[in-house]
Motif scaffolding. Structure first.
Motif, PDB file in Angstrom:
ATOM      1  N   LYS A  79       0.830  -1.215   0.000  1.00  0.00           N
ATOM      2  CA  LYS A  79       0.000   0.000   0.000  1.00  0.00           C
ATOM      3  C   LYS A  79       0.859   1.257   0.000  1.00  0.00           C
ATOM      4  O   LYS A  79       0.363   2.348  -0.288  1.00  0.00           O
ATOM      5  CB  LYS A  79      -0.921   0.011   1.221  1.00  0.00           C
ATOM      6  N   ASP A  80       2.140   1.098   0.376  1.00  0.00           N
ATOM      7  CA  ASP A  80       3.117   2.191   0.285  1.00  0.00           C
ATOM      8  C   ASP A  80       2.703   3.431   1.086  1.00  0.00           C
ATOM      9  O   ASP A  80       2.851   4.569   0.628  1.00  0.00           O
ATOM     10  CB  ASP A  80       3.338   2.565  -1.180  1.00  0.00           C
ATOM     11  N   GLY A  81       2.163   3.199   2.273  1.00  0.00           N
ATOM     12  CA  GLY A  81       1.785   4.317   3.132  1.00  0.00           C
ATOM     13  C   GLY A  81       0.399   4.846   2.919  1.00  0.00           C
ATOM     14  O   GLY A  81      -0.036   5.761   3.623  1.00  0.00           O
ATOM     15  N   LYS A  82      -0.325   4.288   1.962  1.00  0.00           N
ATOM     16  CA  LYS A  82      -1.689   4.738   1.670  1.00  0.00           C
ATOM     17  C   LYS A  82      -2.659   3.724   2.281  1.00  0.00           C
ATOM     18  O   LYS A  82      -2.572   2.543   2.029  1.00  0.00           O
ATOM     19  CB  LYS A  82      -1.910   4.858   0.165  1.00  0.00           C
ATOM     20  N   GLY A  83      -3.606   4.194   3.054  1.00  0.00           N
ATOM     21  CA  GLY A  83      -4.524   3.280   3.729  1.00  0.00           C
ATOM     22  C   GLY A  83      -3.945   2.823   5.050  1.00  0.00           C
ATOM     23  O   GLY A  83      -2.950   3.360   5.540  1.00  0.00           O
ATOM     24  N   THR A  84      -4.573   1.808   5.652  1.00  0.00           N
ATOM     25  CA  THR A  84      -4.122   1.307   6.951  1.00  0.00           C
ATOM     26  C   THR A  84      -3.788  -0.176   6.852  1.00  0.00           C
ATOM     27  O   THR A  84      -4.364  -0.891   6.032  1.00  0.00           O
ATOM     28  CB  THR A  84      -5.217   1.504   8.016  1.00  0.00           C
ATOM     29  N   PRO A  85      -2.872  -0.645   7.715  1.00  0.00           N
ATOM     30  CA  PRO A  85      -2.007   0.170   8.575  1.00  0.00           C
ATOM     31  C   PRO A  85      -0.873   0.791   7.764  1.00  0.00           C
ATOM     32  O   PRO A  85      -0.536   0.310   6.687  1.00  0.00           O
ATOM     33  CB  PRO A  85      -1.464  -0.848   9.581  1.00  0.00           C
ATOM     34  N   ALA A 100      10.689   7.991   5.373  1.00  0.00           N
ATOM     35  CA  ALA A 100      10.030   8.994   6.213  1.00  0.00           C
ATOM     36  C   ALA A 100       9.023   9.800   5.407  1.00  0.00           C
ATOM     37  O   ALA A 100       7.922  10.099   5.889  1.00  0.00           O
ATOM     38  CB  ALA A 100      11.079   9.914   6.831  1.00  0.00           C
ATOM     39  N   ALA A 101       9.364  10.157   4.196  1.00  0.00           N
ATOM     40  CA  ALA A 101       8.460  10.933   3.349  1.00  0.00           C
ATOM     41  C   ALA A 101       7.178  10.164   3.054  1.00  0.00           C
ATOM     42  O   ALA A 101       6.081  10.739   3.010  1.00  0.00           O
ATOM     43  CB  ALA A 101       9.167  11.317   2.048  1.00  0.00           C
ATOM     44  N   LYS A 102       7.310   8.859   2.831  1.00  0.00           N
ATOM     45  CA  LYS A 102       6.133   8.046   2.514  1.00  0.00           C
ATOM     46  C   LYS A 102       5.140   7.995   3.673  1.00  0.00           C
ATOM     47  O   LYS A 102       3.928   7.954   3.465  1.00  0.00           O
ATOM     48  CB  LYS A 102       6.558   6.619   2.164  1.00  0.00           C
ATOM     49  N   ILE A 103       5.674   7.979   4.900  1.00  0.00           N
ATOM     50  CA  ILE A 103       4.783   7.808   6.055  1.00  0.00           C
ATOM     51  C   ILE A 103       4.450   9.129   6.728  1.00  0.00           C
ATOM     52  O   ILE A 103       3.637   9.182   7.650  1.00  0.00           O
ATOM     53  CB  ILE A 103       5.406   6.808   7.055  1.00  0.00           C
TER      54      ILE A 103
END
Length: 602
Positions: free
Chosen positions: A463-469, A481-484
């Motif tokens: 998901k690469d930081g999109k959605g959960t978790p 860090a940028a992704k999250i």
């Protein structure tokens, strides 16, 4: 793990007998398919005639939770064959395992030329007129978790007839899915493992500190003085601790006193239930208690209804409530519990609390629950635990815990309570773990203990930081860090600072113990960052009892015939419970409550 299960059934009637207008038509033969379950893939084999599903088999081994997921694997195949339908309800509490079976069978139906959607619409046969039964016994126990099963063992050993009912289709409750640890202070095995200077008073002070002095002192004293003998008794009965792995490191305790059951929580519950099955107790699963029976001010039984509609009137000399907590009952939650993710069993709906209150029981500490800082949101409002993975990352690896600004905020090996307090003050109550690849590999191994599969982890990272978790991977610290959404520059600087502490052998910022700082964060990617949010399963509030675990009314007087044990009894640990504390309380209170109930019959 479950071995190959074969379920065959003669199909005596055509599909029309089920009420379906769909005419079955298959390519006769045997087909296989698999689908993702809770612990990994579930493989099925389905045998077809030209007009019907003849047999459904679970093939090979699975990693579904013993007694929970395995229940779905055992119960769904014959229902599919009997009803010639895929419209079978999931087994309550084992939805993921149920989905795996139904999805894999649907795949086999497609391979055989059938229509899975049509089979979803085939109605399931309903049982005929519901029966009514009356059972007489000495002790009726409501709830077959850790406390209820221990109470059953003890009352049975004292020569009493016991009826144990459980609303779920399987036993175990929260004790089957917790971290798998238990407190053993004062036991023979604790001394044999080298800890000879632990005492009830030391444990008492630890629990008062952790529980912010909100503890019910009489329950606390019973706990610290009886947990050791209770563990000795359970080991004599046949339960097994993982003495090879030894004590777990827990900041909440002054002395080593927390250890895992051999095989973890599911294996322990399996052993416990096998012991219960050797007694003369009658055990009814899928049977929900609905009302306590009261005559002349005394509780003399319980009314219950089974999943097949059978109503039971259980008449007894005493009733023992071991129904667990109320974490899944949103209408009962207040304060910080409403802001925390839930990761406990769906069975924790406060049934016992409500029944006890209806007969005048006094409740206390209902606003509190055990909130852990190490949850990941796997569905809206629902969490899974990373607690064992975190131990690997922080105690064996070089993982660091940071805030949104990229800075560390506390020692990673501080108590769960201390980390929680810091976490709740962060934006969105969220912290983050940064890991290099070697640390991540150990982290993932720990996830499996908490019931998180490799497939789930891969899907989260995808998901690469999109959605959960939120769980990301990147070649550089700044990119991860940028992704999250945290400060990458500050995080990079924090890694450099932390590595200098590792080299010096001292954490100058938060005093992380040197024994847990043996590895620096490596300079080459990939790097991984995962969110950490507050989660809870255990509620700390419940009924008030006397020292015999006889439930008290709002005037402080015993309600004749009503006893309680386990999570439903509030107070022993105040507003928070340390690792292994809830399981220790479950078994200790279960044994003592059974003794109290039996003594009341004399």
């Amino acid at each position: 793990m479950i071995r190959t299960t074969l379920i065959t059934a003669a199909v005596a009637m055509a599909l029309g007998a089920t009420g379906s207008a769909w005419a079955a038509g298959y390519k006769a033969g045997t087909y296989q398919a698999s689908a993702q379950g809770m612990g990994g893939p579930v493989k099925v084999e389905v045998e077809f005639t030209s007009s019907a599903i003849k047999a459904v088999r679970i093939v090979g081994t699975t990693k579904e939770t013993p007694g929970i997921g395995t229940t779905a694997l055992e119960k769904l195949p014959p229902l599919i064959v009997e009803n010639q339908s895929l419209g079978i309800d999931a087994i309550t509490g084992a939805s993921k395992s149920s989905s795996a079976v139904l999805t894999a069978v649907a795949d086999c139906v497609r391979q055989a030329g059938g229509d899975p959607k049509a089979l979803m619409a085939v109605p399931v046969k309903k049982s005929g007129k519901a029966a009514s039964k009356t059972i007489e016994t000495d002790l009726a126990i409501v709830g077959a978790g850790g406390a209820g099963q221990v109470a059953t063992l003890r009352a049975s050993s004292l020569g009493k007839k016991v009826v144990l009912i459980e609303k779920m289709p399987f036993v175990g409750g929260a004790a089957a899915i917790n971290g798998g640890t238990v407190v053993i202070q004062g036991s023979k095995i604790q001394k044999e493992l080298g800890v000879k200077d632990d005492t009830p008073e030391i444990m008492r002070q630890d629990l008062l500190k952790n529980g912010h002095n909100l503890n019910d002192r009489s329950k606390l004293d019973l706990y610290v003085n009886h947990v050791g003998p209770t563990i000795d008794w359970l080991l004599d009965q046949g339960l097994v601790l993982d003495t090879k792995a030894g004590f777990t490191n827990e900041a909440e305790y002054s002395k080593p006193r927390c250890i895992r059951w051999l095989g973890g929580a599911p294996a322990n519950m399996k052993r416990m239930h096998e012991l219960v099955q050797k007694t003369n107790a009658q055990v009814f699963t899928g049977t929900r208690a609905e009302e306590l029976i009261v005559e002349n001010g005394a509780v003399v039984g319980v009314k219950a209804v089974s999943n097949d509609g059978t109503t039971y009137t259980i008449k007894s000399k005493a009733v023992l409530l071991s129904t667990g907590g109320f974490g899944y009952a949103k209408d009962m939650l207040t304060g910080a519990l409403k802001q925390s993710l839930y990761y406990g069993p769906v069975s924790s709906t406060g049934d016992g609390h409500k029944m006890a209150k209806a007969v005048g029981a006094k409740l206390q500490l209902m606003e509190y629950g055990k909130i852990y800082p190490n949850g990941v949101e796997v569905a809206p409002g629902i969490a899974k635990s990373t607690i064992w993975a975190n131990k690997n990352a922080f105690e064996k690896g070089s993982g660091i815990l940071v805030a949104k600004n990229g800075k560390r905020v506390i020692s990673e090996t501080a108590s769960n309570n201390a980390i929680k307090q810091v976490e709740l003050k962060q934006p969105d109550s969220t912290l983050y773990i940064l890991m290099d690849k070697p640390t991540y590999d150990g982290f993932v191994q720990g996830l499996y203990i908490g019931g998180i599969t490799g497939g789930e982890v891969d899907s989260w990272i995808a998901k690469d930081g999109k959605g959960t978790p939120k769980f990301v991977k990147a070649d550089t610290i700044e990119a991860a860090a940028a992704k999250i959404g945290i400060d990458g520059k500050a995080l990079k600087q924090e890694v450099v600072r932390y590595n200098s502490f590792v080299k010096a052998g001292k954490d100058a910022d938060f005093d992380r113990p040197a024994k847990f700082m043996t590895r620096a964060v490596v300079e080459q990617g990939p790097y991984f960052i995962i969110e950490q949010q507050p989660r809870f399963a255990t509620t700390m509030g419940g009924v008030v009892t006397n020292d015999s675990f006889n439930v008290l009314d709002t005037n402080g007087k015993p309600i004749k015939g009503l006893f309680a044990a386990g999570e439903i009894v509030g107070g022993a640990m105040g507003d928070d419970s340390p690792p292994g504390g809830n399981m220790g309380w479950a078994v200790t209170s279960g044994k003592l409550a059974a003794e109290g109930a039996v003594n009341s019959m004399k």
